[in-house]
Write a protein that holds these residues in place. Structure first.
Motif, PDB file in Angstrom:
ATOM      1  N   LYS A 345       0.813  -1.215   0.000  1.00  0.00           N
ATOM      2  CA  LYS A 345       0.000   0.000   0.000  1.00  0.00           C
ATOM      3  C   LYS A 345       0.846   1.263   0.000  1.00  0.00           C
ATOM      4  CE  LYS A 345      -3.704  -2.414   2.450  1.00  0.00           C
ATOM      5  NZ  LYS A 345      -4.460  -2.535   3.713  1.00  0.00           N
ATOM      6  N   ASN A 346       2.056   1.161   0.505  1.00  0.00           N
ATOM      7  CA  ASN A 346       2.963   2.311   0.573  1.00  0.00           C
ATOM      8  C   ASN A 346       4.145   2.058  -0.362  1.00  0.00           C
ATOM      9  OD1 ASN A 346       5.130   4.090   1.306  1.00  0.00           O
ATOM     10  ND2 ASN A 346       4.124   4.464   3.265  1.00  0.00           N
ATOM     11  N   PRO A 347       4.217   2.759  -1.509  1.00  0.00           N
ATOM     12  CA  PRO A 347       5.289   2.486  -2.485  1.00  0.00           C
ATOM     13  C   PRO A 347       6.697   2.623  -1.910  1.00  0.00           C
ATOM     14  CG  PRO A 347       3.588   3.857  -3.473  1.00  0.00           C
ATOM     15  CD  PRO A 347       3.277   3.766  -2.017  1.00  0.00           C
ATOM     16  N   GLU A 348       6.918   3.596  -1.025  1.00  0.00           N
ATOM     17  CA  GLU A 348       8.258   3.790  -0.482  1.00  0.00           C
ATOM     18  C   GLU A 348       8.629   2.658   0.480  1.00  0.00           C
ATOM     19  OE1 GLU A 348       8.961   7.676   1.087  1.00  0.00           O
ATOM     20  OE2 GLU A 348       8.553   8.682  -0.829  1.00  0.00           O
ATOM     21  N   SER A 349       7.688   2.236   1.319  1.00  0.00           N
ATOM     22  CA  SER A 349       7.954   1.124   2.233  1.00  0.00           C
ATOM     23  C   SER A 349       8.200  -0.166   1.455  1.00  0.00           C
ATOM     24  CB  SER A 349       6.774   0.935   3.199  1.00  0.00           C
ATOM     25  OG  SER A 349       6.599   2.072   4.011  1.00  0.00           O
ATOM     26  N   HIS A 350       7.392  -0.358   0.425  1.00  0.00           N
ATOM     27  CA  HIS A 350       7.559  -1.547  -0.417  1.00  0.00           C
ATOM     28  C   HIS A 350       8.920  -1.536  -1.103  1.00  0.00           C
ATOM     29  CE1 HIS A 350       6.773  -4.065  -4.100  1.00  0.00           C
ATOM     30  NE2 HIS A 350       6.398  -4.874  -3.140  1.00  0.00           N
ATOM     31  N   ALA A 351       9.315  -0.374  -1.592  1.00  0.00           N
ATOM     32  CA  ALA A 351      10.607  -0.257  -2.274  1.00  0.00           C
ATOM     33  C   ALA A 351      11.762  -0.558  -1.326  1.00  0.00           C
ATOM     34  CB  ALA A 351      10.759   1.142  -2.866  1.00  0.00           C
ATOM     35  N   ARG A 352      11.632  -0.137  -0.065  1.00  0.00           N
ATOM     36  CA  ARG A 352      12.684  -0.406   0.912  1.00  0.00           C
ATOM     37  C   ARG A 352      12.845  -1.912   1.151  1.00  0.00           C
ATOM     38  NH1 ARG A 352      16.009   3.208   0.462  1.00  0.00           N
ATOM     39  NH2 ARG A 352      15.549   5.253   1.282  1.00  0.00           N
ATOM     40  N   VAL A 353      11.735  -2.610   1.248  1.00  0.00           N
ATOM     41  CA  VAL A 353      11.805  -4.068   1.423  1.00  0.00           C
ATOM     42  C   VAL A 353      12.442  -4.710   0.193  1.00  0.00           C
ATOM     43  CG1 VAL A 353      10.458  -6.191   1.696  1.00  0.00           C
ATOM     44  CG2 VAL A 353       9.839  -4.144   2.998  1.00  0.00           C
ATOM     45  N   GLN A 354      12.007  -4.273  -1.002  1.00  0.00           N
ATOM     46  CA  GLN A 354      12.584  -4.823  -2.239  1.00  0.00           C
ATOM     47  C   GLN A 354      14.086  -4.539  -2.316  1.00  0.00           C
ATOM     48  OE1 GLN A 354      10.742  -6.759  -4.287  1.00  0.00           O
ATOM     49  NE2 GLN A 354       9.203  -6.425  -2.703  1.00  0.00           N
ATOM     50  N   GLU A 355      14.490  -3.370  -1.863  1.00  0.00           N
ATOM     51  CA  GLU A 355      15.904  -2.999  -1.887  1.00  0.00           C
ATOM     52  C   GLU A 355      16.733  -4.015  -1.109  1.00  0.00           C
ATOM     53  OE1 GLU A 355      18.326   1.135  -1.348  1.00  0.00           O
ATOM     54  OE2 GLU A 355      16.891   0.648   0.242  1.00  0.00           O
ATOM     55  N   TYR A 356      16.281  -4.351   0.115  1.00  0.00           N
ATOM     56  CA  TYR A 356      17.033  -5.345   0.888  1.00  0.00           C
ATOM     57  C   TYR A 356      16.976  -6.718   0.237  1.00  0.00           C
ATOM     58  CZ  TYR A 356      18.795  -8.654   4.112  1.00  0.00           C
ATOM     59  OH  TYR A 356      19.548  -9.681   4.628  1.00  0.00           O
ATOM     60  N   LEU A 357      15.806  -7.117  -0.256  1.00  0.00           N
ATOM     61  CA  LEU A 357      15.646  -8.464  -0.819  1.00  0.00           C
ATOM     62  C   LEU A 357      16.619  -8.723  -1.959  1.00  0.00           C
ATOM     63  CD1 LEU A 357      11.753  -8.845  -0.837  1.00  0.00           C
ATOM     64  CD2 LEU A 357      13.395  -9.701   0.851  1.00  0.00           C
ATOM     65  N   HIS A 358      16.923  -7.702  -2.737  1.00  0.00           N
ATOM     66  CA  HIS A 358      17.848  -7.893  -3.855  1.00  0.00           C
ATOM     67  C   HIS A 358      19.300  -7.638  -3.455  1.00  0.00           C
ATOM     68  CE1 HIS A 358      14.773  -8.794  -6.792  1.00  0.00           C
ATOM     69  NE2 HIS A 358      14.021  -7.916  -6.159  1.00  0.00           N
ATOM     70  N   TRP A 359      19.528  -6.802  -2.449  1.00  0.00           N
ATOM     71  CA  TRP A 359      20.881  -6.578  -1.926  1.00  0.00           C
ATOM     72  C   TRP A 359      21.410  -7.833  -1.249  1.00  0.00           C
ATOM     73  CZ3 TRP A 359      22.785  -6.562   3.165  1.00  0.00           C
ATOM     74  CH2 TRP A 359      24.047  -5.995   3.347  1.00  0.00           C
ATOM     75  N   GLN A 360      20.549  -8.546  -0.538  1.00  0.00           N
ATOM     76  CA  GLN A 360      20.991  -9.651   0.303  1.00  0.00           C
ATOM     77  C   GLN A 360      21.594 -10.820  -0.478  1.00  0.00           C
ATOM     78  OE1 GLN A 360      19.076 -12.869   1.146  1.00  0.00           O
ATOM     79  NE2 GLN A 360      17.743 -12.642  -0.640  1.00  0.00           N
ATOM     80  N   HIS A 361      21.197 -10.995  -1.729  1.00  0.00           N
ATOM     81  CA  HIS A 361      21.742 -12.118  -2.510  1.00  0.00           C
ATOM     82  C   HIS A 361      23.267 -12.107  -2.519  1.00  0.00           C
ATOM     83  CE1 HIS A 361      18.028 -13.720  -4.185  1.00  0.00           C
ATOM     84  NE2 HIS A 361      17.633 -12.498  -4.469  1.00  0.00           N
ATOM     85  N   ALA A 362      23.844 -10.937  -2.737  1.00  0.00           N
ATOM     86  CA  ALA A 362      25.296 -10.826  -2.891  1.00  0.00           C
ATOM     87  C   ALA A 362      26.001 -10.402  -1.613  1.00  0.00           C
ATOM     88  CB  ALA A 362      25.619  -9.824  -4.001  1.00  0.00           C
ATOM     89  N   ASN A 363      25.258 -10.308  -0.524  1.00  0.00           N
ATOM     90  CA  ASN A 363      25.851  -9.814   0.717  1.00  0.00           C
ATOM     91  C   ASN A 363      25.547 -10.745   1.885  1.00  0.00           C
ATOM     92  OD1 ASN A 363      27.064  -6.965   0.061  1.00  0.00           O
ATOM     93  ND2 ASN A 363      25.177  -7.102  -1.116  1.00  0.00           N
ATOM     94  N   THR A 364      24.418 -10.562   2.556  1.00  0.00           N
ATOM     95  CA  THR A 364      24.101 -11.417   3.697  1.00  0.00           C
ATOM     96  C   THR A 364      24.176 -12.894   3.320  1.00  0.00           C
ATOM     97  OG1 THR A 364      22.400  -9.719   4.063  1.00  0.00           O
ATOM     98  CG2 THR A 364      22.563 -11.487   5.689  1.00  0.00           C
TER      99      THR A 364
END
Length: 490
Positions: A345-364
């Protein structure tokens, strides 16, 4: 309102994808081109914008977002773009796009980039000739990728995920075009279906496609006339550096029927995440355990379920989905779970979650897995002692991950992406728990803020967390009581 700012370098594959996307959709933006070859991404001013010092990045009136996939998804919602780019109304169509977006990190992206890296970057950095053994190994991996693009994704459709172009096609073609830069396009064009698809995508994206790839064509000309001959003579001079993701394979797929089925192994971090998520949200499912240690994932019966031979996989009454991130997003929508898990419902909150989900592949995910592999898996498999130098390098990399979790994601919030738990948190703790197995979880606990967040997530997940990690606790006890001392004797 300020104009969208786009920081990019067109030698970066995801930068090209994003550049074409905003041009194609006539989204006005302020051009902030960076020259990676000149180290502009390393300058202090840019580090303040993006501490990861990578491209692309957008700044939408003060809202800064990294990770190209998250950016593309955000822009689709922000500008209410046509559904075909990234479906928001059709749950299953969105899930299939998400499936590719998460699979591509360690398949299309990593393997095409590694061919380019071994043919161009490494010879320039080391002043040594091309290692053709490594190049040929990477080419085989690309052939594997192309085969799955054809048989697992494209099938009989005109585009990877449906009847119209999507962000999946956009990202995929930009990764494959890295092969064109080194005259290796036959690796995908030799497949008639993929060749026809690539031509179709290029035509759909033109004229923006040709504009964005001018630099690739210039490098292609330079490679044939200057670079390749110079490498043959062991002569190298510096032009540019491109940072590439190096992460472990993650993919999946299955065809089935009836109630929701989960194929999993609790020694797999993403399997634990999906298992715990289902339990925590009281979603009924049929648990089908795949014992990877016994080779169950390599058996013909399971290969018919998923040609990737990995876990987890779900089958929801005949709708098959691979990739843990895509699975979790699908389940949130399918079962209409509370918005905090995957805020739509909140594009910015959703984008923040997506940001981590794709960052984590190559990091965490990558660095924790590698330390686990170096301290436990490799010595067990090879009967060789632990490589202490490599172990120390990956300890430092995991410490850097924890710092980024603190400084960039967590900051002063209770959870990684907001004031309530999300699927980003559940995936993160499951990856970090791999450090517990090998008695390296002090890396987490030495950071007070991350330690508090870690315990908060565990408490929020309740009994499901311990149930999902019961095998982890057992393996940790074995490692501490006997395996660690036995491996030290090698």
């Amino acid at each position: 309102m300020s104009k969208l700012k786009l920081y990019y370098d067109l030698m970066s594959q995801p930068s090209r994808a994003l550049y074409m996307f905003v041009k194609k959709n006539k989204i006005p933006f302020e051009d902030k081109a960076l020259a990676l070859r000149n180290g502009e991404h390393k300058q202090e001013a840019y580090k303040k914008i993006n501490p990861f010092q990578l491209v692309p990045v957008i700044d939408d009136n003060g809202f800064i977002l990294t990770e190209s996939v998250a950016i593309l998804q955000y822009l689709c919602s922000r500008y209410d773009l046509p559904e075909h780019w990234y479906p928001r109304k059709d749950l299953k169509a969105q899930a299939k796009v998400n499936e590719y977006l998460n699979w591509q990190h360690v398949n299309t992206r990593m393997n095409c980039a590694m061919v380019f890296r071994h043919l161009v970057i490494i010879p320039r950095e080391t002043k040594k000739p091309v290692d053709w053994e490594q190049v040929n190994a990477m080419k085989k991996r690309v052939s594997y990728v192309v085969d799955h693009l054809d048989k697992s994704f494209l099938k009989d459709k005109p585009y990877l995920c449906g009847m119209e172009v999507s962000v999946a096609d956009l990202l995929c073609i930009c990764e494959l075009m890295q092969l064109n830069a080194v005259h290796e396009e036959q690796l995908y064009e030799s497949n008639p279906n993929i060749k026809a698809w690539s031509d179709r995508v290029k035509n759909t994206l033109n004229p923006e496609f040709e504009e964005a790839h001018k630099i690739v064509y210039r490098v292609r000309d330079m490679y044939k006339t200057v670079l390749a001959p110079s490498f043959a003579k062991l002569y190298c001079d510096r032009i540019f550096l491109v940072r590439f993701l190096c992460i472990l394979r993650l993919g999946r797929l299955y065809l089935g029927m009836h109630t929701l089925k989960l194929f999993y192994d609790l020694m797999s971090q993403p399997s634990r995440a999906v298992y715990i998520f289902l339990k925590a949200n009281n979603i009924p499912f049929e648990a089908i355990q795949i014992a990877i240690r016994n080779g169950d994932h390599l058996k013909e019966a399971y290969t018919r379920i998923t040609p990737f031979q990995q876990v987890p996989v779900i089958d929801d009454n005949g709708f098959v989905l691979t990739e843990s991130v895509a699975i979790l997003q699908y389940l949130c929508m399918k079962y209409k779970l509370p918005d905090h898990w995957n805020p739509l419902k909140n594009p910015e909150s959703h984008a923040r979650v997506q940001e981590y989900l794709h960052w984590q592949h190559a990091n965490t995910r990558f660095y924790g897995t590698m330390l686990f592999r170096i301290l436990l898996r490799l010595p067990q498999e090879t009967k060789q002692p632990v490589n202490k130098q490599e172990a120390e390098e990956y300890r430092k990399a995991n410490m850097a991950v924890v710092r980024h979790l603190d400084k960039y994601f967590l900051k002063d919030k209770k959870f990684l992406c907001g004031e309530d738990i999300s699927i980003a948190d559940i995936l993160a703790v499951c990856e970090l728990m791999q450090l517990h197995v090998i008695d390296e979880d002090y890396i987490i606990y030495q950071n007070d803020k991350v330690k508090a967040w870690f315990n908060r997530v565990k408490d929020r997940l309740g009994p499901a967390f311990d149930e999902g990690h019961r095998i982890v606790y057992k393996v940790h006890d074995l490692y501490k009581s006997s395996w660690k001392s036995e491996l030290a004797k090698l």
